[in-house]
Design an enzyme around this catalytic site. Sequence first.
Site, PDB file in Angstrom:
ATOM      1  N   HIS A   1      54.108   0.156  33.343  1.00  0.00           N
ATOM      2  CA  HIS A   1      54.781   1.200  34.137  1.00  0.00           C
ATOM      3  C   HIS A   1      56.266   0.866  34.286  1.00  0.00           C
ATOM      4  O   HIS A   1      56.606  -0.159  34.880  1.00  0.00           O
ATOM      5  CB  HIS A   1      54.101   1.263  35.512  1.00  0.00           C
ATOM      6  CG  HIS A   1      54.671   2.270  36.441  1.00  0.00           C
ATOM      7  ND1 HIS A   1      55.158   1.937  37.681  1.00  0.00           N
ATOM      8  CD2 HIS A   1      54.835   3.607  36.315  1.00  0.00           C
ATOM      9  CE1 HIS A   1      55.571   3.026  38.291  1.00  0.00           C
ATOM     10  NE2 HIS A   1      55.393   4.053  37.485  1.00  0.00           N
ATOM     11  N   ARG A   2      57.138   1.684  33.720  1.00  0.00           N
ATOM     12  CA  ARG A   2      58.587   1.412  33.650  1.00  0.00           C
ATOM     13  C   ARG A   2      58.822   0.096  32.898  1.00  0.00           C
ATOM     14  O   ARG A   2      59.753  -0.644  33.204  1.00  0.00           O
ATOM     15  CB  ARG A   2      59.217   1.378  35.044  1.00  0.00           C
ATOM     16  CG  ARG A   2      58.823   2.559  35.942  1.00  0.00           C
ATOM     17  CD  ARG A   2      59.426   2.482  37.321  1.00  0.00           C
ATOM     18  NE  ARG A   2      58.781   3.443  38.233  1.00  0.00           N
ATOM     19  CZ  ARG A   2      59.005   3.536  39.530  1.00  0.00           C
ATOM     20  NH1 ARG A   2      59.893   2.731  40.083  1.00  0.00           N
ATOM     21  NH2 ARG A   2      58.363   4.407  40.271  1.00  0.00           N
TER      22      ARG A   2
ATOM     23  N   GLU B   1      55.384   3.132  29.803  1.00  0.00           N
ATOM     24  CA  GLU B   1      55.795   4.376  30.466  1.00  0.00           C
ATOM     25  C   GLU B   1      57.240   4.212  30.899  1.00  0.00           C
ATOM     26  O   GLU B   1      57.638   3.110  31.329  1.00  0.00           O
ATOM     27  CB  GLU B   1      54.902   4.619  31.692  1.00  0.00           C
ATOM     28  CG  GLU B   1      55.119   5.945  32.382  1.00  0.00           C
ATOM     29  CD  GLU B   1      56.051   5.918  33.593  1.00  0.00           C
ATOM     30  OE1 GLU B   1      56.188   6.952  34.233  1.00  0.00           O
ATOM     31  OE2 GLU B   1      56.669   4.857  33.902  1.00  0.00           O
TER      32      GLU B   1
ATOM     33  N   ASP C   1      60.904   6.690  32.531  1.00  0.00           N
ATOM     34  CA  ASP C   1      61.332   7.935  33.179  1.00  0.00           C
ATOM     35  C   ASP C   1      62.687   8.366  32.615  1.00  0.00           C
ATOM     36  O   ASP C   1      63.555   7.520  32.383  1.00  0.00           O
ATOM     37  CB  ASP C   1      61.487   7.700  34.693  1.00  0.00           C
ATOM     38  CG  ASP C   1      60.247   7.080  35.293  1.00  0.00           C
ATOM     39  OD1 ASP C   1      59.260   7.807  35.471  1.00  0.00           O
ATOM     40  OD2 ASP C   1      60.258   5.854  35.553  1.00  0.00           O
TER      41      ASP C   1
ATOM     42  N   HIS D   1      64.579   5.892  36.863  1.00  0.00           N
ATOM     43  CA  HIS D   1      63.549   6.578  37.655  1.00  0.00           C
ATOM     44  C   HIS D   1      64.109   7.546  38.700  1.00  0.00           C
ATOM     45  O   HIS D   1      63.740   8.709  38.752  1.00  0.00           O
ATOM     46  CB  HIS D   1      62.640   5.550  38.347  1.00  0.00           C
ATOM     47  CG  HIS D   1      61.593   6.198  39.202  1.00  0.00           C
ATOM     48  ND1 HIS D   1      61.799   6.515  40.522  1.00  0.00           N
ATOM     49  CD2 HIS D   1      60.347   6.628  38.909  1.00  0.00           C
ATOM     50  CE1 HIS D   1      60.712   7.102  41.012  1.00  0.00           C
ATOM     51  NE2 HIS D   1      59.820   7.177  40.057  1.00  0.00           N
TER      52      HIS D   1
ATOM     53  N   GLU E   1      58.106  10.085  30.825  1.00  0.00           N
ATOM     54  CA  GLU E   1      57.944  10.982  31.978  1.00  0.00           C
ATOM     55  C   GLU E   1      59.242  11.752  32.201  1.00  0.00           C
ATOM     56  O   GLU E   1      60.293  11.153  32.453  1.00  0.00           O
ATOM     57  CB  GLU E   1      57.565  10.199  33.239  1.00  0.00           C
ATOM     58  CG  GLU E   1      57.354  11.179  34.387  1.00  0.00           C
ATOM     59  CD  GLU E   1      57.115  10.543  35.743  1.00  0.00           C
ATOM     60  OE1 GLU E   1      56.819   9.338  35.825  1.00  0.00           O
ATOM     61  OE2 GLU E   1      57.242  11.293  36.723  1.00  0.00           O
TER      62      GLU E   1
ATOM     63  N   LYS F   1      61.591  13.507  34.368  1.00  0.00           N
ATOM     64  CA  LYS F   1      61.962  13.778  35.758  1.00  0.00           C
ATOM     65  C   LYS F   1      62.706  15.101  35.744  1.00  0.00           C
ATOM     66  O   LYS F   1      63.215  15.536  34.701  1.00  0.00           O
ATOM     67  CB  LYS F   1      62.829  12.645  36.312  1.00  0.00           C
ATOM     68  CG  LYS F   1      62.085  11.325  36.433  1.00  0.00           C
ATOM     69  CD  LYS F   1      60.935  11.431  37.406  1.00  0.00           C
ATOM     70  CE  LYS F   1      60.272  10.091  37.643  1.00  0.00           C
ATOM     71  NZ  LYS F   1      59.010  10.229  38.403  1.00  0.00           N
TER      72      LYS F   1
ATOM     73  N   ASP G   1      52.286  -2.007  36.698  1.00  0.00           N
ATOM     74  CA  ASP G   1      53.539  -2.774  36.703  1.00  0.00           C
ATOM     75  C   ASP G   1      53.340  -4.173  36.104  1.00  0.00           C
ATOM     76  O   ASP G   1      54.326  -4.869  35.820  1.00  0.00           O
ATOM     77  CB  ASP G   1      54.043  -2.967  38.149  1.00  0.00           C
ATOM     78  CG  ASP G   1      54.388  -1.656  38.841  1.00  0.00           C
ATOM     79  OD1 ASP G   1      54.634  -0.661  38.139  1.00  0.00           O
ATOM     80  OD2 ASP G   1      54.414  -1.641  40.091  1.00  0.00           O
TER      81      ASP G   1
HETATM   82  O1  G3P Z   1      53.921   8.344  34.985  1.00  0.00           O
HETATM   83  C1  G3P Z   1      53.241   7.760  36.035  1.00  0.00           C
HETATM   84  C2  G3P Z   1      54.159   7.404  37.171  1.00  0.00           C
HETATM   85  O2  G3P Z   1      55.301   6.798  36.655  1.00  0.00           O
HETATM   86  C3  G3P Z   1      54.517   8.584  38.024  1.00  0.00           C
HETATM   87  O3  G3P Z   1      55.226   8.245  39.163  1.00  0.00           O
HETATM   88  O4  G3P Z   1      57.249   7.933  40.522  1.00  0.00           O
HETATM   89  O5  G3P Z   1      56.349   6.024  39.222  1.00  0.00           O
HETATM   90  O6  G3P Z   1      57.480   7.912  38.070  1.00  0.00           O
HETATM   91  P1  G3P Z   1      56.638   7.495  39.241  1.00  0.00           P
HETATM   92 MG    MG Z   2      57.198   7.426  35.992  1.00  0.00          MG
END
Ligand code: G3P
Ligand code: MG
Length: 245
Positions: free
Chosen positions: A8-9, A35, A37, A50, A111, A113, A231
């Site tokens: 995640h990120r 993943e 953003d 993000h 993702e 935004k 994470d």
């Molecule tokens: O893509 C899953 C997750 O990243 C969504 O929430 O706020 O962490 O971008 P956020």
């Molecule tokens: Mg995200």
Amino acid sequence: MKTKIFGHRGSSGTHPENTMAAFIEAEKVGADGIELDVHYTKDNQLAVIHDDTVDRTTNGIGLVRNHTLRELQQLDVGSWFSGEFSNERVPSLQEVFSWLQDVPHIQLNIELKYVALDYVQFEEQIVQAIEKYNVMEQVIISSFNHYALKKVNELNPNIECAILYMERLYEPWDYAKTVGATSLHPNVLVTEPTLLIGAKEAGFPVRVYTINDEDKLKKLMSAHCPAIITDYPEKALRIRKEIQG
Ligand code: G3P
Ligand code: MG
């Protein structure tokens, strides 16, 4: 089929989020995917970050949308996490794509935004970049903005799209089809066994976000969840080895 692990990120529990250092680390420890953003800059470039402001993760202030890509890339996006990452800069999506070409085993979940009304031609730019860098097979587009997914699907129906959501939707695969999505990215809080069973029957991969807790990781892997977003990809991989071999 083993549960796929997405960082995640990037590996954001161990490295500053949404930086090349975090992406490279996730690949190095053996993650299946990453993943990240994406926001739009003042000069309509695609920046990997993000928040819609730079305040939390850089030494600057203000909206991402009020910075050109060049201005953003002068900011330090690593020191807030740890001094050893002071050289990290906000990556452009194109920079990530260049790296992605060298790691063809990695899937990339982008993702989108979204700042309503303001992100003109955002989806067009994303689709053009995917096509230019020839990374379509590796990419999954997701968003909480399902209009954006529909737009991506209209621009190029061969790009995989996933709905992001955090409500208990009834049979979300049927809804997902209406925006051209073929996979589901639910929040872990709304992921229950019936969802995993129904999605499997409907042929919809499920990638659950964001799970760092060891017990939850174990439960989802025991239930053969297709993919999780965490994470801590290294920790998740260790747990996967214990549970799924
Ligand atoms: O893509 C899953 C997750 O990243 C969504 O929430 O706020 O962490 O971008 P956020
Ligand atoms: Mg995200």
